[in-house]
Motif scaffolding. Structure first.
Motif, PDB file in Angstrom:
ATOM      1  N   LEU A   1       3.809  17.280   9.944  1.00  0.00           N
ATOM      2  CA  LEU A   1       3.678  18.334   8.878  1.00  0.00           C
ATOM      3  C   LEU A   1       3.779  19.686   9.133  1.00  0.00           C
TER       4      LEU A   1
ATOM      5  N   ILE B   1      -1.418  15.300  -0.793  1.00  0.00           N
ATOM      6  CA  ILE B   1      -0.222  14.724  -0.634  1.00  0.00           C
ATOM      7  C   ILE B   1       0.497  14.371  -2.008  1.00  0.00           C
TER       8      ILE B   1
ATOM      9  N   HIS C   1     -10.721   3.027   6.357  1.00  0.00           N
ATOM     10  CA  HIS C   1     -11.562   3.465   7.522  1.00  0.00           C
ATOM     11  C   HIS C   1     -12.619   4.514   6.871  1.00  0.00           C
TER      12      HIS C   1
ATOM     13  N   MET D   1     -10.605  12.593   3.152  1.00  0.00           N
ATOM     14  CA  MET D   1      -9.496  11.757   2.623  1.00  0.00           C
ATOM     15  C   MET D   1      -9.017  11.995   1.161  1.00  0.00           C
TER      16      MET D   1
ATOM     17  N   ASN E   1       0.773   4.214  -2.528  1.00  0.00           N
ATOM     18  CA  ASN E   1       0.633   5.577  -2.286  1.00  0.00           C
ATOM     19  C   ASN E   1       1.590   6.427  -2.964  1.00  0.00           C
TER      20      ASN E   1
ATOM     21  N   HIS F   1      -7.183  15.114   1.225  1.00  0.00           N
ATOM     22  CA  HIS F   1      -5.661  14.692   1.820  1.00  0.00           C
ATOM     23  C   HIS F   1      -4.727  13.862   0.767  1.00  0.00           C
TER      24      HIS F   1
ATOM     25  N   SER G   1     -10.044  14.423   9.225  1.00  0.00           N
ATOM     26  CA  SER G   1      -9.994  12.790   9.163  1.00  0.00           C
ATOM     27  C   SER G   1      -9.921  12.406  10.672  1.00  0.00           C
ATOM     28  N   GLY G   2      -8.699  13.045  11.394  1.00  0.00           N
ATOM     29  CA  GLY G   2      -8.455  12.535  12.793  1.00  0.00           C
ATOM     30  C   GLY G   2      -9.411  12.868  13.721  1.00  0.00           C
TER      31      GLY G   2
ATOM     32  N   LYS H   1       0.891  -1.325   0.283  1.00  0.00           N
ATOM     33  CA  LYS H   1       0.098  -0.153   0.098  1.00  0.00           C
ATOM     34  C   LYS H   1       0.797   1.353   0.220  1.00  0.00           C
TER      35      LYS H   1
ATOM     36  N   LYS I   1       2.133  12.575  13.148  1.00  0.00           N
ATOM     37  CA  LYS I   1       1.983  13.164  11.735  1.00  0.00           C
ATOM     38  C   LYS I   1       1.904  14.630  11.998  1.00  0.00           C
TER      39      LYS I   1
ATOM     40  N   ALA J   1      -3.664   4.001   8.446  1.00  0.00           N
ATOM     41  CA  ALA J   1      -4.871   3.537   7.680  1.00  0.00           C
ATOM     42  C   ALA J   1      -5.014   2.117   7.845  1.00  0.00           C
TER      43      ALA J   1
ATOM     44  N   GLY K   1       1.309   7.617   7.639  1.00  0.00           N
ATOM     45  CA  GLY K   1       0.047   7.769   7.190  1.00  0.00           C
ATOM     46  C   GLY K   1      -0.554   6.346   6.728  1.00  0.00           C
TER      47      GLY K   1
ATOM     48  N   ALA L   1       6.063  10.909   7.038  1.00  0.00           N
ATOM     49  CA  ALA L   1       4.667  10.967   6.898  1.00  0.00           C
ATOM     50  C   ALA L   1       3.839  10.002   6.142  1.00  0.00           C
TER      51      ALA L   1
ATOM     52  N   TYR M   1      -3.850   5.046  17.899  1.00  0.00           N
ATOM     53  CA  TYR M   1      -4.179   5.862  16.615  1.00  0.00           C
ATOM     54  C   TYR M   1      -3.828   7.174  16.946  1.00  0.00           C
TER      55      TYR M   1
ATOM     56  N   GLY N   1      -6.263  16.296   7.215  1.00  0.00           N
ATOM     57  CA  GLY N   1      -5.736  15.652   8.158  1.00  0.00           C
ATOM     58  C   GLY N   1      -6.323  15.768   9.461  1.00  0.00           C
TER      59      GLY N   1
ATOM     60  N   LEU O   1      -1.332  10.021  15.089  1.00  0.00           N
ATOM     61  CA  LEU O   1      -1.751  11.325  14.472  1.00  0.00           C
ATOM     62  C   LEU O   1      -1.104  12.351  14.955  1.00  0.00           C
TER      63      LEU O   1
HETATM   64  C1  HEM Z   1      -1.957  17.283  10.365  1.00  0.00           C
HETATM   65  C2  HEM Z   1      -1.174  16.339  10.113  1.00  0.00           C
HETATM   66  C3  HEM Z   1      -1.922  15.037   9.380  1.00  0.00           C
HETATM   67  C4  HEM Z   1      -2.983  14.550   9.930  1.00  0.00           C
HETATM   68  C5  HEM Z   1      -3.598  14.749  11.366  1.00  0.00           C
HETATM   69  C6  HEM Z   1      -3.126  13.369   9.254  1.00  0.00           C
HETATM   70  C7  HEM Z   1      -4.249  12.470   9.501  1.00  0.00           C
HETATM   71  C8  HEM Z   1      -4.492  11.364   8.799  1.00  0.00           C
HETATM   72  C9  HEM Z   1      -5.524  10.354   8.795  1.00  0.00           C
HETATM   73  C10 HEM Z   1      -6.763  10.672   9.820  1.00  0.00           C
HETATM   74  C11 HEM Z   1      -5.580   9.225   7.879  1.00  0.00           C
HETATM   75  C12 HEM Z   1      -6.571   8.247   7.660  1.00  0.00           C
HETATM   76  C13 HEM Z   1      -5.994   7.378   8.192  1.00  0.00           C
HETATM   77  C14 HEM Z   1      -7.212   6.082   8.119  1.00  0.00           C
HETATM   78  O1  HEM Z   1      -7.574   5.780   7.061  1.00  0.00           O
HETATM   79  O2  HEM Z   1      -7.552   5.961   9.569  1.00  0.00           O
HETATM   80  C15 HEM Z   1      -4.374   9.810   7.044  1.00  0.00           C
HETATM   81  C16 HEM Z   1      -3.939   9.090   6.076  1.00  0.00           C
HETATM   82  C17 HEM Z   1      -2.745   9.321   5.366  1.00  0.00           C
HETATM   83  N1  HEM Z   1      -1.897  10.394   5.602  1.00  0.00           N
HETATM   84 FE1  HEM Z   1      -2.208  11.790   6.663  1.00  0.00          FE
HETATM   85  N2  HEM Z   1      -2.300  13.361   8.234  1.00  0.00           N
HETATM   86  C18 HEM Z   1      -1.490  14.397   8.447  1.00  0.00           C
HETATM   87  C19 HEM Z   1      -0.761  14.677   7.404  1.00  0.00           C
HETATM   88  C20 HEM Z   1      -0.093  13.969   6.629  1.00  0.00           C
HETATM   89  C21 HEM Z   1       1.184  14.188   5.758  1.00  0.00           C
HETATM   90  C22 HEM Z   1       1.847  15.514   5.969  1.00  0.00           C
HETATM   91  C23 HEM Z   1       1.205  13.563   4.930  1.00  0.00           C
HETATM   92  C24 HEM Z   1       2.332  13.030   3.939  1.00  0.00           C
HETATM   93  C25 HEM Z   1       2.986  14.006   3.243  1.00  0.00           C
HETATM   94  C26 HEM Z   1       0.275  12.174   5.344  1.00  0.00           C
HETATM   95  C27 HEM Z   1       0.157  11.174   4.544  1.00  0.00           C
HETATM   96  C28 HEM Z   1      -0.693  10.311   4.631  1.00  0.00           C
HETATM   97  C29 HEM Z   1      -1.264   8.941   3.793  1.00  0.00           C
HETATM   98  C30 HEM Z   1      -0.258   8.532   2.790  1.00  0.00           C
HETATM   99  C31 HEM Z   1      -2.257   8.395   4.394  1.00  0.00           C
HETATM  100  C32 HEM Z   1      -2.872   7.132   3.980  1.00  0.00           C
HETATM  101  C33 HEM Z   1      -3.707   6.787   2.864  1.00  0.00           C
HETATM  102  C34 HEM Z   1      -4.118   5.272   2.803  1.00  0.00           C
HETATM  103  O3  HEM Z   1      -3.200   4.664   2.743  1.00  0.00           O
HETATM  104  O4  HEM Z   1      -5.109   5.201   3.074  1.00  0.00           O
HETATM  105  N3  HEM Z   1      -0.454  12.857   6.169  1.00  0.00           N
HETATM  106  N4  HEM Z   1      -3.877  10.870   7.642  1.00  0.00           N
END
Ligand code: HEM
Length: 652
Positions: A272, A200, A179, A193, A58, A196, A246-247, A54, A268, A319, A315, A311, A261, A243, A265
């Motif tokens: 960020l 990204i 999720h 999402m 991504n 997001h 979602s969180g 995955k 991450k 997930a 992330g 990150a 979890y 982000g 968060l």
């Molecule tokens: C405030 C900062 C951030 C928060 C709160 C945040 C939060 C989240 C959340 C809640 C998810 C969903 C996870 C799930 O499905 O349960 C997610 C997925 C993801 N985030 Fe972030 N994120 C942040 C910053 C970033 C940054 C800076 C990156 C990369 C540069 C990033 C990359 C990803 C990736 C790759 C996924 C997974 C997608 C997947 O495989 O489904 N995130 N993030």
């Protein structure tokens, strides 16, 4: 690709790749996402294969999309050609990873072992066609396949933009799975999402492409870096808002922040913030004086790529990490929850129209950015000493505020449960919002505020001006076509399966919002538009179109009011609502709203058309008067001479 480019690309992939793999492994170990399952455990290969694959999916998907977006919005022809191999190679890797992830998810979901027999492929086919998660992942595979072919075959300017849009569409199935696929807070989950993943992809993928192909200290590299920096700023905003939202919907108690979890968060968020600081440093210190500071810039980019890798890994692990448990999960669902995933909102009182909100981060961001970017454009004109009338700015800002309200306020909170409120939202979206946005003349503002590109590349200005001059735009902006589209869309929508799709499916609902907003905008633009347009129908035609639309709205509303059967009875009739009118009476109120709420903006448009007509008459009269003064009323003389000759001929 030159040898240097291959080296740079490998460097970028190594930096992001190793950091990402390290953090996905740590994230899976810490979060427990790879722990053996109690029942039908698929085994360690699948449990660890899934997050790793995955992650590759991504990263490669982000690189393909980021490269295509950078190519479409920053590069000239030669630079687009240099970026093309990065786009097609990453798309090919995306395809391989996506297909592998599909199979691994099937193994994990079905608990079957990998085999080469017909049952296995039948099972895979069933998973791809009958199971929602399987269909979503299969859709991602199909889009990856198409993009990996089109990025190789078509490299023309427009095709690069089409490839970028197609690749970005590949994000939707992933946003809808994972999720976010649970019904609770589905709209927020999927839309945030999607934001997001789009943010990204443009941010991380764009930086990988920039580093791989444009690593230089030249002035030209500086131009490309500054264009990427603008894209990165918007991407940062998208990633931060999405982000956090979602969180937020996945943490039920403040104490959940200390769950695995929750702590991931927080991890991450720290990453960020670090990336945000890098971005600020770029914009404030390095990008503006690039030629002198290029070495420092590229050094910082290597660090940035590493943090992005961390990150991305975190992330991906997040997930696949179990969510904090909510007590609500053990309460038997109500009929409304079974249908919509969410409980009934409070009773709809007058106050509720103001006090009840159901935020949607995507549309909230669109509305707020719509105001911010517009006001920034006005500021650019003002700083240059050019005027921009308030009579354009005020309606535009109001239009975006109404759009924010329709997609985040009571109309959004109640539209799934009450047909009447759905209709209010629909009419405000397709009539009121366009009547406010169109006088804002956004295309004119953009074409005046943004300097035209002179290096053969295309920016937002060039793409918008291209889009409004395409044959397709010429056709759909034709007033008659726009009027028919506007009127018939109503009937087509409510009396075909489209209404059920838009009510039950997230994608259907988003399509409905976009479709009615655009159809309304095109219709209003064809009647009172300030922006340049290919058609200038006479005022009588415009008034006839308006009368026709008004009549149509009236018939449509009356039809609904007299409807004996309930539309989507198994939905609006099964909500288990104990307050308000019964569903059929509520539907009739919806019909009255379609008539009433729909007519108000039409009356406003009619008043604007009549005023424009009056003013253009005045202008015409003044012009004729000036001409008469200049030519001593030659026209009247010729006119009289003609009658004189006619009477002479008759006498003869
Ligand atoms: C405030 C900062 C951030 C928060 C709160 C945040 C939060 C989240 C959340 C809640 C998810 C969903 C996870 C799930 O499905 O349960 C997610 C997925 C993801 N985030 Fe972030 N994120 C942040 C910053 C970033 C940054 C800076 C990156 C990369 C540069 C990033 C990359 C990803 C990736 C790759 C996924 C997974 C997608 C997947 O495989 O489904 N995130 N993030």
């Amino acid at each position: 690709m030159t040898q240097t480019q291959v080296t740079r690309t490998l460097q970028a992939v190594t930096l992001v790749g190793f950091a990402a793999i390290a953090s996905v492994v740590i994230g899976m170990l810490y979060g427990g996402g790879a722990a053996p399952l109690q029942f039908s455990d698929p085994g360690p290969v699948v449990r660890w294969g899934q997050p790793i694959v995955k992650l590759v999916l991504n990263l490669s998907m982000a690189t393909a999309i980021g490269t295509l977006v950078l190519s479409a919005f920053a590069g000239n022809t030669e630079e687009r050609q240099r970026l093309q191999p990065v786009a097609s190679w990453s798309a090919a890797l995306w395809l391989a990873a996506s297909a592998t992830y599909f199979v691994l998810t099937y193994l994990s979901a079905s608990g079957t072992a990998l085999s080469y027999g017909p049952e296995f492929s039948e099972g895979l086919w069933l998973f791809a066609t009958q199971i929602e998660l399987g269909s979503l992942l299969a859709a991602n595979v199909v889009i990856a396949l198409i993009v990996s072919l089109t990025t190789m075959a078509f490299t023309g300017t427009r095709m690069v933009a089409v490839n970028a849009a197609l690749a970005a569409a590949g994000l939707y199935p992933l946003a809808e799975s994972g999720h976010a696929s649970s019904d609770v807070g589905h709209t927020i989950a999927v839309n945030s999402m999607l934001m997001h993943l789009v943010g990204i992809s443009v941010w991380v993928g764009g930086l990988v492409a920039l580093y791989s192909v444009f690593y230089a200290n030249s002035e030209r590299a500086g131009v490309l870096v500054s264009r990427y920096s603008t894209l990165a700023l918007f991407a940062f905003i998208l990633v931060a808002i999405s982000g956090v939202s979602s969180g937020y919907i996945r943490l039920y108690e403040p104490s959940d922040l200390l769950s695995q979890y929750g702590l991931m968060l927080i991890g991450k968020s720290v990453l960020l913030i670090a990336l945000g600081l890098f971005g600020a440093l770029h914009r404030l210190k390095l990008v503006s004086d690039f030629a002198k500071r290029a070495t420092g810039f590229w050094k910082l980019v290597t660090l940035e790529l590493t943090v992005m890798g961390l990150a991305m890994g975190l992330g991906t692990a997040l997930a696949l990490t179990p969510l904090p448990v909510s007590d609500a999960e053990f309460v038997p669902p109500t009929p409304a929850q079974l249908l919509t995933g969410d409980p009934l909102p409070p009773e709809l009182t007058e106050a509720a129209w103001i006090t009840v909100w159901d935020p949607d981060p995507l549309w909230a961001t669109i509305a707020v950015l719509g105001i911010a970017v517009y006001l920034y454009g006005v500021k650019v004109l003002r700083d240059r000493g050019d005027k921009w009338p308030l009579s354009r700015t005020i309606p535009w800002v109001m239009g975006m505020i109404v759009l924010f309200y329709v997609t985040n306020g009571a109309p959004h909170a109640y539209q799934e449960y009450l047909f009447s409120v759905h209709m209010v939202g629909h009419m405000m979206l397709s009539m009121l919002v366009p009547v406010l946005l169109v006088p804002g003349a956004p295309v004119t503002l953009l074409s005046r505020a943004q300097a035209p590109r002179t290096d053969g590349s295309k920016g937002l200005r060039e793409w918008v001006l291209w889009a409004v001059h395409t044959p397709y735009a010429w056709f759909i902006s034709q007033p008659i076509v726009a009027g028919l589209n506007f009127a018939l869309s109503l009937v087509m929508f409510y009396y075909t399966p489209l209404f059920r799709w838009a009510t039950e499916e997230h994608l259907g609902h988003q399509w409905m919002l976009v479709h009615f907003l655009i159809v309304g905008y095109l219709f209003v633009q064809s009647l009172i538009g300030v922006d340049p347009q290919p058609h200038r129908p006479g005022y009588p035609i415009k008034l006839m179109l308006l009368i026709g639309t008004m009549a149509f709205h009236a018939f449509f509303g009356l039809g609904l009011m007299n409807e004996r059967g309930l539309l989507l009875a198994d939905w609006f009739g099964s909500m288990g609502r104990t307050w308000g009118d019964d569903p059929l009476a509520d539907q009739a109120i919806g019909g009255a709203f379609a008539w009433g709420v729909g007519e108000l903006p039409t009356i406003v448009i009619t008043l604007i058309v009549v005023t424009q007509w009056y003013r253009s008459d005045i202008r015409e009269r003044k012009r004729l008067d000036r001409q008469a003064d200049r030519t001593g009323n030659r026209e009247l003389d010729e006119y009289n001479l003609m009658f004189e000759q006619l009477s002479k001929r008759d006498q003869r």
